[in-house]
Design a protein around this motif. Structure first.
Motif, mmCIF file in Angstrom:
data_model
loop_
_atom_site.group_PDB
_atom_site.id
_atom_site.type_symbol
_atom_site.label_atom_id
_atom_site.label_comp_id
_atom_site.label_asym_id
_atom_site.label_seq_id
_atom_site.Cartn_x
_atom_site.Cartn_y
_atom_site.Cartn_z
ATOM 1 N N LEU A 37 92.336 8.317 98.545
ATOM 2 C CA LEU A 37 92.981 7.716 97.389
ATOM 3 C C LEU A 37 93.469 8.793 96.440
ATOM 4 C CD1 LEU A 37 90.326 4.949 96.667
ATOM 5 C CD2 LEU A 37 92.460 4.717 97.924
ATOM 6 N N ASP A 38 94.597 8.538 95.818
ATOM 7 C CA ASP A 38 95.069 9.469 94.802
ATOM 8 C C ASP A 38 94.237 9.267 93.533
ATOM 9 O OD1 ASP A 38 96.226 6.948 94.390
ATOM 10 O OD2 ASP A 38 97.881 7.792 93.238
ATOM 11 N N PRO A 39 94.232 10.220 92.638
ATOM 12 C CA PRO A 39 93.362 10.139 91.456
ATOM 13 C C PRO A 39 93.582 8.896 90.611
ATOM 14 C CG PRO A 39 94.257 12.346 91.676
ATOM 15 C CD PRO A 39 94.918 11.505 92.722
ATOM 16 N N GLN A 40 94.831 8.450 90.478
ATOM 17 C CA GLN A 40 95.107 7.265 89.669
ATOM 18 C C GLN A 40 94.468 6.026 90.288
ATOM 19 O OE1 GLN A 40 96.672 7.694 86.778
ATOM 20 N NE2 GLN A 40 96.253 5.593 86.249
ATOM 21 N N THR A 41 94.536 5.908 91.609
ATOM 22 C CA THR A 41 93.928 4.769 92.292
ATOM 23 C C THR A 41 92.412 4.822 92.180
ATOM 24 O OG1 THR A 41 95.775 4.809 93.846
ATOM 25 C CG2 THR A 41 93.862 3.508 94.469
ATOM 26 N N GLN A 42 91.844 6.012 92.288
ATOM 27 C CA GLN A 42 90.396 6.162 92.134
ATOM 28 C C GLN A 42 89.955 5.734 90.734
ATOM 29 O OE1 GLN A 42 89.827 10.309 93.110
ATOM 30 N NE2 GLN A 42 88.891 9.780 95.060
ATOM 31 N N LYS A 43 90.731 6.111 89.736
ATOM 32 C CA LYS A 43 90.398 5.762 88.353
ATOM 33 C C LYS A 43 90.442 4.251 88.162
ATOM 34 C CE LYS A 43 91.754 6.926 83.639
ATOM 35 N NZ LYS A 43 92.673 7.705 82.818
ATOM 36 N N ARG A 44 91.467 3.604 88.705
ATOM 37 C CA ARG A 44 91.568 2.149 88.583
ATOM 38 C C ARG A 44 90.401 1.459 89.265
ATOM 39 N NH1 ARG A 44 97.744 2.116 89.290
ATOM 40 N NH2 ARG A 44 97.127 2.850 91.321
ATOM 41 N N GLU A 45 90.013 1.967 90.438
ATOM 42 C CA GLU A 45 88.898 1.378 91.177
ATOM 43 C C GLU A 45 87.594 1.537 90.396
ATOM 44 O OE1 GLU A 45 87.153 -0.702 94.294
ATOM 45 O OE2 GLU A 45 89.272 -0.371 93.833
ATOM 46 N N LEU A 46 87.362 2.704 89.829
ATOM 47 C CA LEU A 46 86.159 2.927 89.021
ATOM 48 C C LEU A 46 86.130 2.009 87.806
ATOM 49 C CD1 LEU A 46 85.636 6.791 88.987
ATOM 50 C CD2 LEU A 46 83.978 5.067 89.639
ATOM 51 N N LEU A 47 87.272 1.869 87.150
ATOM 52 C CA LEU A 47 87.356 1.014 85.978
ATOM 53 C C LEU A 47 87.080 -0.445 86.347
ATOM 54 C CD1 LEU A 47 88.001 0.892 82.968
ATOM 55 C CD2 LEU A 47 90.392 0.554 83.579
ATOM 56 N N ARG A 48 87.601 -0.884 87.473
ATOM 57 C CA ARG A 48 87.369 -2.250 87.930
ATOM 58 C C ARG A 48 85.890 -2.492 88.195
ATOM 59 N NH1 ARG A 48 86.361 -4.755 92.438
ATOM 60 N NH2 ARG A 48 86.503 -2.860 93.667
ATOM 61 N N LYS A 49 85.238 -1.542 88.866
ATOM 62 C CA LYS A 49 83.809 -1.682 89.150
ATOM 63 C C LYS A 49 82.985 -1.709 87.864
ATOM 64 C CE LYS A 49 83.805 0.484 93.689
ATOM 65 N NZ LYS A 49 83.336 1.627 94.475
ATOM 66 N N LEU A 50 83.347 -0.866 86.908
ATOM 67 C CA LEU A 50 82.640 -0.822 85.635
ATOM 68 C C LEU A 50 82.779 -2.145 84.890
ATOM 69 C CD1 LEU A 50 81.110 0.912 83.513
ATOM 70 C CD2 LEU A 50 83.341 1.510 82.596
ATOM 71 N N GLN A 51 83.991 -2.691 84.861
ATOM 72 C CA GLN A 51 84.218 -3.963 84.182
ATOM 73 C C GLN A 51 83.438 -5.092 84.847
ATOM 74 O OE1 GLN A 51 88.475 -4.132 84.323
ATOM 75 N NE2 GLN A 51 88.719 -3.113 82.343
ATOM 76 N N GLU A 52 83.412 -5.095 86.181
ATOM 77 C CA GLU A 52 82.658 -6.133 86.891
ATOM 78 C C GLU A 52 81.174 -6.040 86.587
ATOM 79 O OE1 GLU A 52 83.516 -5.787 91.017
ATOM 80 O OE2 GLU A 52 85.492 -6.724 90.833
ATOM 81 N N SER A 53 80.631 -4.829 86.570
ATOM 82 C CA SER A 53 79.198 -4.677 86.308
ATOM 83 C C SER A 53 78.856 -5.088 84.874
ATOM 84 C CB SER A 53 78.745 -3.246 86.577
ATOM 85 O OG SER A 53 79.325 -2.356 85.662
#
Length: 69
Positions: A37-53
């Motif tokens: 994954l490119d860095p922008q996609t990784q950041k979006r994925e991390l943010l999504r996981k954080l919001q879900e938790s």
């Protein structure tokens, strides 16, 4: 006596691809080398996981607050 045992075995290990700086750094996203994954996609994925938790945590806290009162 040759050390390798087979004498002139030039090129037996397969051909090597000379990689440019971009491929070494993961620029060729479609290929196998440096993929991922490119860095922008990784950041979006991390943010999504954080919001879900955080949402799950809020639901748990609301559930325990309702039982306590």
């Amino acid at each position: 006596m040759p050390r390798g045992g087979a004498g002139n075995m030039l090129g037996v290990g397969g051909s090597r691809k000379n990689l440019g700086r971009r491929e070494l750094r993961g620029g060729g996203r479609g290929g196998r080398i440096g993929g991922g994954l490119d860095p922008q996609t990784q950041k979006r994925e991390l943010l999504r996981k954080l919001q879900e938790s955080r949402q799950r945590q809020e639901v748990r806290e609301e559930g325990t607050a309702g039982e306590a009162s």
